[in-house]
Each structure stands twice: as C-alpha cells, then as structure tokens.
Design an enzyme around this catalytic site. Structure first.
Site, PDB file in Angstrom:
ATOM      1  N   ARG A  58      33.342  32.620  43.694  1.00  0.00           N
ATOM      2  CA  ARG A  58      33.583  33.438  44.887  1.00  0.00           C
ATOM      3  C   ARG A  58      34.466  34.643  44.549  1.00  0.00           C
ATOM      4  NH1 ARG A  58      30.276  30.282  45.411  1.00  0.00           N
ATOM      5  NH2 ARG A  58      29.645  29.086  47.245  1.00  0.00           N
ATOM      6  N   GLU A  89      32.270  37.077  42.814  1.00  0.00           N
ATOM      7  CA  GLU A  89      31.360  37.728  43.760  1.00  0.00           C
ATOM      8  C   GLU A  89      32.074  38.832  44.534  1.00  0.00           C
ATOM      9  OE1 GLU A  89      28.428  35.306  46.104  1.00  0.00           O
ATOM     10  OE2 GLU A  89      29.630  36.037  47.759  1.00  0.00           O
ATOM     11  N   SER A 146      47.415  47.784  37.219  1.00  0.00           N
ATOM     12  CA  SER A 146      47.628  47.036  35.986  1.00  0.00           C
ATOM     13  C   SER A 146      47.382  45.543  36.192  1.00  0.00           C
ATOM     14  CB  SER A 146      49.057  47.233  35.488  1.00  0.00           C
ATOM     15  OG  SER A 146      49.266  46.473  34.314  1.00  0.00           O
TER      16      SER A 146
END
Lengths: 157, 157, 157, 157, 157, 157, 157, 157, 157, 157
Positions: free
Chosen positions: C98, C101, C124
């Site tokens: 997830r 995604e 960063s």
C-alpha cells in the site's frame, strides 16, 4: 542527436541543441559565458537541471533564441525538471557503462571508505557538483571526473 | 558484515574483514602500510582487486595472518577476481544509490563533456583509479570522489 | 520471523528479535526506555539504522543481553548498516505494498506540491524521521504516518 | 511538461496544465477555490483522482475552460481513472526516488509498528489522504508529508 | 512439499503440513473442525493468514501438536504474517498461472464492470473472503471460485 | 479512455467505446440486449473476446454503427483476438492490483483446495466464465466476483 | 529495414541504407572503396561508429549523397554515436542470439584462458576490431569471426 | 574460486579445479596433454562441455584423480551438461562484459555482413570452436579471439 | 545432475535419478516397463507429472526402491506437483533455448494456423501429450517432437 | 490485425495481410498455391522467413499485388528477416502461452530424452520445419504440432 533520445526531450531542449550546433559552441564556451560549469550547462540542455532567469538571458543572447521563449519555457513556477529516464539501465553506451561498472566494482569499497572517513551517512547527489578535466600523465591523456557532495549523516530520532 | 554479502565473499575475504576488525585498523591505515590507496585496499578485501605477493607479505604481518595462507589463497596463477555481483542493481543502500543516481542524471552531460574534450572514446574503468577525500567548505563537510581513467579512443579499422 | 527474512538478517538481529519476544516488549516500550521513537528502534532491529553506544547500554539492560556483545556487534568503527534489500520490489506484503502504491499514484502530485512550495529540490531521506500514530475519526481507527525530511535544493555550479 | 509524461496523459489533462500555467495559479490556490487539498487537486490533473461535477464547475470558471468540455471529459458514467503507470519503478527522478527509498529502508519497521499498534491489517491507500507542509526547525526548511488511511483488519472466514 | 517452497516456510509451517499428512486430513475436514473455511485454513498453513488462539487450541488437538508450541509460534504480539513471496510472478505452475491469465485477459473488463456498478473504488483484498466449490454442469466438473470483498470508494479530500 | 490504452486498442475498439459513451449505455444494458453477460461484453470492447455475427447485428443497431463495418472488422476468418497485453504486470491500477494480490497471497491455498477437491488438474481459463455482483451484507456494499471454469485433469501418456 | 529498427535510427542512417540498396552495393564493396573493413562500415550505417571527414567524402561520391549533407550530419564537433540500444537483450534474432549464447556458455572458459595467458585484465572493446570471413572445411561453409582488442591490465594504485 | 560460482558447479567440477591448482597446471598445458584446445578444456571444467572417455583417462593421470571417479561422474549415459547459467546477464565481470558489449554494439553489423556473405542463415554455436591467442602489434599485447561455426541456412518448407 | 537443479528437486527425485543411473536404465526402458511414454516418465522424475499407484509399484521393482517409500512420497492425497520453476526463462541451455526460440519466431504463425484450422481457441497443455522420435532423412538424423493437445474453444457467456 | 503488432511489422507485411483478408484466402490455400507449408507461409507474412523470387511471383498473382513491389521489398541482397521481437515473453496471449508453458514444464524431460536418444547435442531451430494438423480422437478435436529439426552434436576441439 540520437533518435531514441529525441523522444525523451522536449521541443525546447531540441531547439537548444540545434542552436548550439549552428553556433558551433562547446558546452565549455557556453559555460564560460554563463559563469557556470560545463557539466551543469550540459545538464540544463538535457533537462536535468533548472536554470535561473539570469542564465536564460545570457543563453538567449549567446544562442540567438528569443529570451521570452526561453523564460516562458523554463517558467520559474512550473518548470521543475523530471530528472533521469533518458536511457535504460544498465546503460548500453560504452562511455556511460564504464561509469556504471565503476559502481558495480567499487561501490562497496567506496562505501567502506566514506563510512570510515565520515561515519554513518551519505554523499548528497543534490547538494552536489561534478567536473571533468583532461590530465596528462606519462604521455597519456587521462579523464578525471570529480564528484563532490555534501556529507549528510543519518538522523536518529 | 551484512549477511547477504557473506554469501558472496569467500572464506578468505571474511577472514580479512574479521582480522581488520580485531586489529581496529582502518583501510587508510592498512593502505599506508602497503603503500596503496585505501579504496584499492578495500577493493582487495571485497575481492574486486588482485593483490601482488609483496602486498600479501605486508598484509600478513599487519593482520597477523599466516603469509602462506594469503599467498596460497590469492594464488598468482589461479586467483583472478570475478568482479561485480556483490549487490543487485539498482543498489538499495542509500550511499551506493546516490552514485547510481548521479549516472542516471548526469550520464549524458558527462558523456557530452568527455566527447567534446577528448573526442569519440571512453574513460577506461580498468586503467583507472578512484580516491575519496574529505573537504571542508563553508563549515560543511563534503565528500569528494575523484575518478580517473585513461582515455581510450574508438579504433577505426 | 519470516524465514526469507531470516537469511537477510545477521545473528545479532535475530537475537534481538528473540529477546524482545521473550521479554514481551513492544517497540514503543523499548523506544520509551531509550528515549527514541519506536520506528527508529524497529529500524535498528532490522539493521536499517545504527545505534549509538548509549543506546546499546540501555538495550542490553532492557533485553538482558550482554552489553559487550551488543557493543562489539554494533562496533562503532566497522558497523555501518547496509540498508535496504530486505524484500523484493514491488513488495508482496499487502501492508508494505500500500505504501508503494501511494508512490505510484501520488508520486507526481507530491512532487508537484513540494516543487511549488519549496522550489527545485527534494525531501531528504537521510536527515529524515518517520512516525506512526493511531487516530480516531468518525468511529474509525486510522493509521497516520508522518514523514519529515530536510529540504535540499539542487546546487547549481 | 516532461515529454515522456505527455504520452501518458490525455489531451484533457494537458489542457488543464496549460490553463494553470497561463493563469499562473498554484495547486494550493486552485485547491482553496475548490475547497479541496492541493495534493488531491494535483492528483486530478495527473488523472489519478476523479473530480465531482461541483469541482468541475468551479475548475471551469477558475481556468477559463468551458464547463461542458470538462464535464463531458470527466463523464461521471465512463471516466474512472486508470491509476498509476505515469513512471517506471524504481522512479528515476530524485524527489520521487526518495519516497521509494523510504519504503525500502523503513518498510519493515513501519509494518512492525502498525502491526503492534493496530493488529493484523493494513493502512488503506483508498480511504486515504495525503498532505504536504513546510515546517521550520532549527533554521531549516523541512518537508512534512502526512499519509493517513483507514485501518483495515484482515478478515477471517 | 515442493523443495523451493520449503525454503520459504518456517519450521512451524512445515510441521503443520507433516502433521496433516500423517493424520490424512483434508483442509476441508480441518476447516469444519475449526468452523472456518478450507481456503482460510490453507492460508494459515502457508503463513498467509493469522489464526486466533481459539483456532490454535482446536488445531493442536486435531493434529496432535502441543498447544503451547502453536500458541508460542503464532504469538499474538509478534506473529504477523509476511504475506506473499511464496512464488515468482508470473507463476510457473499451470493451475496458478490460469488465475494470473484471467487477470491479464479480464482485468480491464472486470474493472469496467465494478466501476459501472459501484463507482470509483476497489474491491478490498483485506476485508475479503475466497471460496472454492465443485459444480456439475452438463456432465462436466467445473471449478467455481468466489471472491468477495468490501467495496471501498476512493476518498476525496 | 486512458491514453496508454488507446495505443493498444484498434480504431474499431475506440469507436465502440465512443459510441457507448454517446449512447450513455452501461455494459449491463448492452449485455441484456445481446443476451450476454456484461463482463463478456466488456471483454469484446477491450478486444479480449470474439463476438459472433449475431452479436454484431445487435450491437450495430444498439450503438448506431454500420453493421457492415462491424462484421468486416470482426471478420470471422481473420479476426482472432490477440489476448492480454493491455497493461504491464504487476498492474499499477489499484483495482486490478487487488486481484493480482489475491493470487500472490491465496495462490497456493487455492491450488491446495482445488487439488484436494478435484485431483491433479487445473481450472480452465478458456472454457470459463466470470461474473460480478453487488451484494449487501451488514450495511456494507460488497463486490462478489465469480470465476468458473471447467476442471481439466492432467493427461498421463 | 526492420520497422522496430527504424524508430531507433536517425533519418541520416535510413538515407544511407536506402542509397546502398539503390546502388546495390555490399558493405564489402563500400569498405573496399573507403579502405575500411566491412564490419566497421556497417557499424557506421548502424550509427555505432564515427566516420572521419575523408570517409564521408568517399561515401558521398559512392552513394550519390551530397557531401555537405553527410559532413553536416556527422558533424565532427557534435556527432558522437550513442552506441548500443538497437535491440533488447537477450537478442531475439537467432543469428545474434547465437553470439549471445556463446558468451553464456564460453564466458568463463574465455575469461580463464585470457587470465592465464595475459594476467588480471581485459580485452578492450574500444581499441578493438572485428572481422568476418567465410572458410571452407570438409565441404562445409563456416563463419569465422575474429575479435581482437588491446589487452588492458587492471591498474593498482 | 568465486563463492557464487561454487554453488553452481558440482563437487566434481570443484575437485577438478582444486587438482589443477595443486598441480600448478594451466589449461594450455592440460589441453596439450589431451590433444584438445585450452578453451574446450576450460569448458569441461566449468561443466559446459562433455568429455569423452579417452579424455577422462588422460585427465585422471594428469591430475592424479581416480579414473573411475571421473568416468563415473561424466557417465556417458546420464551426464549431459546443463549449459549456461553460471552468471547473470548482463555479466558484471568487466572481462566478460566486454564480450557482451561487443554484441550490443556490433551485433547488427555482424549480422549484416554474415547475411551478405552467406545468405539467410546463422553461424552455429554448436558445431563451433573458439580460440584465444596473444598477438603483439606495435609493441602492444592484443587479445585475439576466433569464433568459428558452421553456416546453417534457414530451411524453407 | 546439475547442482542448480538439485536445489529445486526433492530428495525423492534425487533418489530416483541415482537409482536410474545405478541401474543404467534409459527413460525409454523404464517407460516400456510402465507402459508409459518416455517423456512422461522423465516428467515424473523431474516432478512435473504425478504417477499413479500402479506406476509406483512397477517403478519400485524396477529401480529397487522400497515400494512404501515411493507410495508415501507420492502420496495420493497430498502430492500434487508444483510444476515449472526448474530453470529461469529465457533458458540458458542451448537445447532448451531452441524450443524457446521456436516460439519467439513461429509463435504468431502457429497461432494463425491454429485459429484458421480450429477457430478462436487454444491447444490445451493439460490434456496434452509430447513425444520424441529420431527420424533419418537424406542421411541426416533429425529430431521430431510431436505436441498434441485437446482443442479448447473460448466459451462465450 | 492487433495494433501493437502493427508497429512491429513493415508496411509490406501489413499490405500482405490486407490483401489476404480481401481475397478471403487462408494460409493453407496460399501455401498450396506456392507449394509451401502453411506455417512457413504465415512466417513470411509475419516477416519471420525469407521468400524466394519464385514464391514472390506466385504470391503477387494470387494476392493481386504488383510483382515488382514484392520483389523489391523482399530484395534478395538486403532483405534478411530480423526474426523474433513480435511479442514480449512470457507471451500474454493464451494460445501462445500454452506453448511457452510446455517448455517450462516439459523442457527438462524433453532434453533428457533427446540426450538419451541422440547424445550431447541439440535439435536445430534453423534447419527446421513445423506443421499443424487437426486430429480427431474419441470424438475430440486435437491440435497436433510437429516440430522437426536436424540433430547437431556439440563439436569438440
């Protein structure tokens, strides 16, 4: 310019390369005029770096491109380079592959030395400069590439 | 040492790393004793470079390893490093990835400058040296990596 | 612990996980004792972060592991985590996928907003912290992950 | 806009970006007018989110695009975004790569903490929001990304 | 059990499979005893689902495994399955490949129908059940797989 | 329609989608007229299934497309769909990815159950049907996908 | 010319191939006129080698192409071939695949012999020539490819 | 021998390499005794070629290995080398990579010349020999690799 | 047996190969005794096919392996081969690669002919047999492989 | 014709397919006229085989295409098919995938049988023919593919 590259660069970039070819200027010559390093200038042409307005004014004069066109294309509010993606990895071109091979072979040794010299951190590739020099040793021409980046220690929290 | 690395290094290499740890020596210190650069020494430990017999004699003394063991392992007739292969590409480790990213972003700019400065050829990764320095600028620590290789023009035939 | 993971972690790491299981301690509890965030503590267990000596002293007491063993394993001169590499990308585990995604879907939108708010630079991942909170909204439990990193502008040279 | 991206976005999307550039509006400004978060608005432009008719009416006015054109393009019966696919993974762009690296390095630590805090489940990437803030700490600008999603426990059956 | 699988399952899992073989029990029979579906039971054996303590008590009796051993292994505080990763994708095994092929061929048609029936959202694979039935039609045996998951609409924010 | 999809579908297919949009018809409505399931109809639109002449006659009427045009395009002697290839695997779109994830997680459990129930064989993906239903349970909308294929035992010879 | 190749070659290259076809010249014949080997000439056509001005003058005459056009296209200041990238690896074409297979099968044996004969180094692919001959043995036609490159020893530093 | 290689060679092969090392023999010397080329001998050691019984008798004497052991291992009825697979492609080792690069760069030129010289066919990699020579030119050591294979025309049927 | 294969086969399979070697039996001879084709017998040895109890009884006698051992290993209730996965694709071994190449080159022609002869369907690889014959033509030995599978038409629904 | 295929075939090939469609000819019918097998004819259409001039004369008549056009396109001096590359591997289309699966599952068994029957060599895919037949068995239609290639023994040198 290589046709596979052409599909990955914007019309602006292609225009820059054509103007440079017509004017018979090297990146070193353009860089001198802009007060910038030649590698960085090449990075602007390849859309891997973002020029400032003052660079564009000089570039427009030097390459005989309408200043407005450049400033509009590299619009300070919306032009942020989408870096990388110009070639597949591993790189097929022998010159670029050699750089890739250096990482394969000397990656761990370089990490070991940086860690020993600096601690647990990295060399920044953002707060970073790269230069190319020609050095002569023992009657040989040698390519000298200097990579320099800020040391960033891993934060603990 | 990282466990995934262990499976890719020979027992000899692992012994070298353990002796170095026990003696609390840095690659810089070992390099000084051998009269070799620290990056090259680290490359020997990672089996990415081939030491000469004179290096092994000094290494044996320094790390308290039987000289015969080293000379036999790095046998001059049969030991030729099988370079690369220590990690998958793209590298997951942030320090090594930054080097990889530099090629992705500045690969074409570097090629353009080398071509303009030298002609149609490459920087050798074989007749090649690499160094790491710590430089201080504006109260910052910066990592400076110098890559230097012989220029090789493409032969025409 | 997942068997495929086991092959990628050192014996030290496995010992830490076993001691934690035996002591029935959560990362939150360990973090509190160390004065560190639970995510960072978990990163130490997974060999993705480097603890300091003061952390090791507290960890040794808390988990009943000989302090010397820990300090020797996380040796300040030679232990520098080899980060990443614990799983293949794309991640197969649904929870980790997830997150992956989210980058696929919201990667460009996030880049656009960061560029608009900060300019031509990055967040960063080194000078960086991550936190997890449980929040309740409309009778739902929601996971809130906060990622925070220093803004680094691309250097021009 | 990056040329490789252009081939992956519909004419509608390209029109939206051009109108936004002409009007010199940021996503934050558009979001304010729509009463929506700037990240979500950017997701609509990148065809990663589906706007409602009320959003389109406001968008049409703001960007001077015929309302009918927008409503027809984002047709409520047939327009369902085909999410993802805008770039190859791993991402080449340094800004997006840093997000990817965070998952590589902190993926298991985040999973461990979420599992300890919530149980055997995931953070939804669907019932989900993302925000970007600029925070100032110790004279530094820092990027703060907040990801929040509903906790979904694995069903047993 | 397939040798490549063995390296990816924990000793606990291998023990479960061996006990099941010795007892000559099917997953259907075990499921009936546990009051759980056979697919879910198989998922527990393959470490793709997390059993509750009450399941373990019944499983211990049924398979003649010490209850403590099971409860300790599936420790409620630290055992959270690391799902996926049992085989490479695309799957080589013909039975599993057919499922993969169905997604390749019918992936967009299924998305189109779900979008038309439900709107802009997904079928959850977490709040989800799967069943297998044997049906007889026209003197043929047919495999019927039912996948059922909660509909989750994409959140707007 | 997604632009990356457009390049993978023939002009015929694009015409079908446009006619459907103009007529404001759902696949369910078209399926009803054709006496075919909506998933199969969508598969025809995505060039993943081959219609018969009788389907084309009805389709022509319904979508106001010249019957000849359709019959010529789906020519019974030369039109045989080249199935798959519409998206890269793993699928980036969250809805389709969830189906892919189900195979990753439940692939072996499903194989185990099918083998136990039927023997050494597979579920055909050719002599095969797929359906989508909306079911309501506990005030939730749930997606129910039914996959049904002929059982084929491995032949011994 | 193969259509997939066409997209990877510049208009110049395509013009060269067409002129060669029209003139019914073999690479051997062109090479003889240029005083260059036929393999190198073919490499120029495929944009894998850089011709000198004197080659272009002869080529222009031979192929009836305006000399200026060639000299401008292969501009000595900006034309540096972007080598490789003409086909995917592993190569699908059987002729090219056989060369690839030879490396797979005889890669280590060749390395072993080169190391034994020369030491720790490589055969350069830059200071390099390749030739093809037809040899007749035992009433068979045999293809004889000779690869010759400078031996480069790994530098120690 | 490289540890990653060790896992890919049989105990027999490892024994051969060790005996060779102990006897301080080069492949050239072994080849001379067997009346075979050194490359082919190395291929036998790397399990990429199948020796005949007469080779084994000589090899047993030369390396002081029990002849029975060899003949049994290279059993004429069941030992058929499973060629390739010793390293990943693209090869990481610089020496082997150079061969790979030659195919990338000169693959199409070589195909063009072979097609022009022979017609529509290939150079066999089965009815095939490879040799390595050291040649001296202009005070340089050069590696000369000769690949020779039977020409096979594509059959028409 | 190839060492990389060994890690992918179960102890049972390795035992079968060793017994076969000791008995100096070919697959043809074993097949004759079992009344099965040699290809299918080899598939059983490579764990790509499932034998019946009657096959195991004969196999036990022929290879001098305890019948119980075989029947227990190939347990009718739990042994279902996990097919494929024995080598990486594309196959490195030249013999197997040739089969792969045939699909690359003749895949579409074969599809075209099967579609023209049968309609919109496939050749089953499950209800399937394969045979190998030696044929002599024009003083040549030729390998003849016959693949035969049930024609399955795509179902419409 | 499939749109993704179209980009990989030359205009000539597309013309052939269109003429064939217009003439309502099957490959079998064309083959009969040419005195060639239908699979080979389809291979010519897909640019996977090279026709001779006599084939082109007949093809021109049959398909009503100017003979000159064909002879010029399939120019005997410059047209050498660039074989393969028409689809990605693994193939997505179910019909072609089944052939691929057969290699995955039966690759080693076929190799074992060919080695036992012929020795250490391969079946040529160049001196090779392929045929498709429809056979009827037990009231079933079955696809029978015959692959036949010259046996080539590995040369020893």
């Amino acid at each position: 310019m290589n046709p596979s590259l052409k599909g990955k660069l914007s019309p602006l970039s292609i225009k820059l390369f054509e103007a440079k070819k017509e004017k018979k200027l090297t990146f070193a010559e353009i860089g001198e005029k802009l007060g910038k390093d030649e590698v960085w200038v090449a990075a602007v042409f390849y859309e891997q770096a973002k020029p400032e307005e003052s660079d564009l004014v000089k570039l427009g004069v030097l390459l005989d491109i309408q200043e407005n066109y450049l400033i509009n294309s590299f619009d300070v509010h919306t032009y942020f380079p989408n870096r990388g993606g110009l070639f597949d990895l591993p790189p097929a071109d022998p010159l670029i592959y050699r750089l890739y091979e250096i990482i394969q072979v000397y990656g761990y040794p370089l990490k070991a030395i940086i860690n020993e010299k600096f601690g647990d951190g990295i060399m920044s590739a953002i707060d970073f400069t790269a230069n190319v020099e020609k050095v002569e040793k023992d009657d040989q021409e040698r390519v000298k590439i200097t990579l320099e980046g800020k040391y960033l220690p891993f934060k603990k929290w």
